[in-house]
Design a protein around this motif. Sequence first.
Motif, PDB file in Angstrom:
ATOM      1  N   ALA A  96     -13.012 -13.676  63.604  1.00  0.00           N
ATOM      2  CA  ALA A  96     -13.651 -13.726  64.996  1.00  0.00           C
ATOM      3  C   ALA A  96     -12.860 -14.303  66.069  1.00  0.00           C
ATOM      4  CB  ALA A  96     -14.992 -14.287  65.158  1.00  0.00           C
ATOM      5  N   ALA A  97     -12.138 -13.761  67.018  1.00  0.00           N
ATOM      6  CA  ALA A  97     -11.258 -13.973  68.172  1.00  0.00           C
ATOM      7  C   ALA A  97     -12.271 -13.737  69.231  1.00  0.00           C
ATOM      8  CB  ALA A  97      -9.979 -13.048  68.302  1.00  0.00           C
ATOM      9  N   LEU A  98     -11.810 -14.896  70.262  1.00  0.00           N
ATOM     10  CA  LEU A  98     -12.631 -14.960  71.612  1.00  0.00           C
ATOM     11  C   LEU A  98     -11.202 -15.182  72.478  1.00  0.00           C
ATOM     12  CD1 LEU A  98     -14.899 -15.289  73.357  1.00  0.00           C
ATOM     13  CD2 LEU A  98     -14.658 -17.836  73.082  1.00  0.00           C
ATOM     14  N   ARG A  99     -10.867 -14.084  73.215  1.00  0.00           N
ATOM     15  CA  ARG A  99      -9.949 -14.195  74.302  1.00  0.00           C
ATOM     16  C   ARG A  99     -10.400 -14.895  75.250  1.00  0.00           C
ATOM     17  NH1 ARG A  99      -5.735 -10.775  73.657  1.00  0.00           N
ATOM     18  NH2 ARG A  99      -5.937  -9.016  71.951  1.00  0.00           N
ATOM     19  N   MET A 100      -9.319 -15.608  76.108  1.00  0.00           N
ATOM     20  CA  MET A 100      -9.626 -16.414  77.121  1.00  0.00           C
ATOM     21  C   MET A 100      -9.536 -15.450  78.490  1.00  0.00           C
ATOM     22  SD  MET A 100     -10.802 -19.331  76.412  1.00  0.00           S
ATOM     23  CE  MET A 100     -11.707 -18.550  75.264  1.00  0.00           C
ATOM     24  N   ASP A 101      -8.534 -14.196  78.394  1.00  0.00           N
ATOM     25  CA  ASP A 101      -8.431 -13.309  79.329  1.00  0.00           C
ATOM     26  C   ASP A 101      -8.869 -11.954  78.799  1.00  0.00           C
ATOM     27  OD1 ASP A 101      -7.789 -11.607  81.332  1.00  0.00           O
ATOM     28  OD2 ASP A 101      -5.546 -12.103  81.377  1.00  0.00           O
ATOM     29  N   ASP A 215      -3.883 -11.493  63.568  1.00  0.00           N
ATOM     30  CA  ASP A 215      -4.741 -10.992  64.781  1.00  0.00           C
ATOM     31  C   ASP A 215      -6.033 -10.258  64.044  1.00  0.00           C
ATOM     32  OD1 ASP A 215      -5.675 -10.259  67.202  1.00  0.00           O
ATOM     33  OD2 ASP A 215      -3.936 -10.144  67.936  1.00  0.00           O
ATOM     34  N   VAL A 216      -6.895  -9.878  64.847  1.00  0.00           N
ATOM     35  CA  VAL A 216      -7.794  -9.004  64.089  1.00  0.00           C
ATOM     36  C   VAL A 216      -7.660  -7.833  63.543  1.00  0.00           C
ATOM     37  CG1 VAL A 216     -10.115  -7.928  64.807  1.00  0.00           C
ATOM     38  CG2 VAL A 216      -9.832 -10.056  65.710  1.00  0.00           C
ATOM     39  N   ALA A 217      -6.462  -7.120  64.162  1.00  0.00           N
ATOM     40  CA  ALA A 217      -5.909  -5.858  63.420  1.00  0.00           C
ATOM     41  C   ALA A 217      -5.370  -6.100  62.154  1.00  0.00           C
ATOM     42  CB  ALA A 217      -4.938  -5.318  64.582  1.00  0.00           C
ATOM     43  N   ASP A 218      -4.762  -7.415  61.883  1.00  0.00           N
ATOM     44  CA  ASP A 218      -4.025  -7.461  60.498  1.00  0.00           C
ATOM     45  C   ASP A 218      -5.471  -7.849  59.533  1.00  0.00           C
ATOM     46  OD1 ASP A 218      -1.727  -7.345  61.752  1.00  0.00           O
ATOM     47  OD2 ASP A 218      -1.732  -9.715  62.341  1.00  0.00           O
ATOM     48  N   ALA A 219      -6.472  -7.822  59.806  1.00  0.00           N
ATOM     49  CA  ALA A 219      -7.514  -8.427  58.848  1.00  0.00           C
ATOM     50  C   ALA A 219      -8.151  -7.300  58.244  1.00  0.00           C
ATOM     51  CB  ALA A 219      -8.468  -9.221  59.547  1.00  0.00           C
ATOM     52  N   ASP A 220      -8.963  -7.299  57.286  1.00  0.00           N
ATOM     53  CA  ASP A 220      -9.755  -6.340  56.801  1.00  0.00           C
ATOM     54  C   ASP A 220     -10.981  -5.825  57.602  1.00  0.00           C
ATOM     55  OD1 ASP A 220      -8.283  -6.052  54.178  1.00  0.00           O
ATOM     56  OD2 ASP A 220      -9.655  -7.530  53.425  1.00  0.00           O
ATOM     57  N   HIS A 221     -11.701  -6.733  58.151  1.00  0.00           N
ATOM     58  CA  HIS A 221     -12.656  -6.563  59.072  1.00  0.00           C
ATOM     59  C   HIS A 221     -12.472  -7.668  60.285  1.00  0.00           C
ATOM     60  CE1 HIS A 221     -14.365  -3.949  55.998  1.00  0.00           C
ATOM     61  NE2 HIS A 221     -14.340  -5.193  55.162  1.00  0.00           N
ATOM     62  N   GLY A 222     -13.505  -7.682  61.382  1.00  0.00           N
ATOM     63  CA  GLY A 222     -13.115  -8.796  62.306  1.00  0.00           C
ATOM     64  C   GLY A 222     -13.745  -8.098  63.539  1.00  0.00           C
ATOM     65  N   VAL A 223     -13.978  -9.110  64.542  1.00  0.00           N
ATOM     66  CA  VAL A 223     -14.230  -8.688  66.002  1.00  0.00           C
ATOM     67  C   VAL A 223     -13.578  -9.676  66.954  1.00  0.00           C
ATOM     68  CG1 VAL A 223     -16.820  -8.281  65.322  1.00  0.00           C
ATOM     69  CG2 VAL A 223     -16.073 -10.523  66.005  1.00  0.00           C
TER      70      VAL A 223
END
Length: 238
Positions: A96-101, A215-223
């Motif tokens: 799970a990634a939380l972008r500051m921008d 990054d999320v795109a490198d993982a099997d699943h994610g948000v």
Amino acid sequence: MNTIVADGVLRVSGPDRWLATGPGGGFRTAPAAYNVSVPEGFDRTDLDSYVTERRERAGFEREGPALLTGVDLGHARGARAGPVTVVATAGLSNPAALRMDPDAAASDDEAGATTADRETGTVNLLVGTTRALDRGALATLLATAVEAKTATLQSLTGFTGTTSDAVVVGCHRDGESADFAGSGTPVGAATRACVRDAVRASLDSRYTDREIPGDVADADHGVRTDQRATVFEPTDRE
């Protein structure tokens, strides 16, 4: 806190008052807590029944709060400091990634992209202290553990967590009383150190640096959280 693993079930015992996140969580009095490794393709929805089946199959008769993980318990790692013990299992297939921008989201960074086969994952923490904490302090201990988990993962992986992270914290009702469990207290400071070292050790047991998703795109699943909230200033009166 004592730990035993049998048939894909990790039991921790010692504390007898618990606070757990996730399904069936909340405050609970029990002699043990569990972390249950589930098989690939797990799709059961009757989670209480499933946990009972797995616990009894493993030979653990005592009930208690339980977490579920796709991580094999061979990758469970523990850490002790002062009055605190932490056991962690850590996987990163669903970060799970939380972008500051949020407006800077790249077009090629979409959740759900897949790579080569990777073990499923979540980050589960079982935290125990020999101190006696009231409900408020136990809730603070949970927050302290989550903060330390987030800081550790952010530093090591760039992610704040995974989509299914869960935590159980426990204390001894008859232990030496502690009124607080924040980061500036002995219990909180020990918890932060234990969480950091247990999570790091569990990750090290599973991944090399190149295997950790970039990054999320490198993982099997994610948000990736890209939405913006509306900011407001509280008013003086209704």
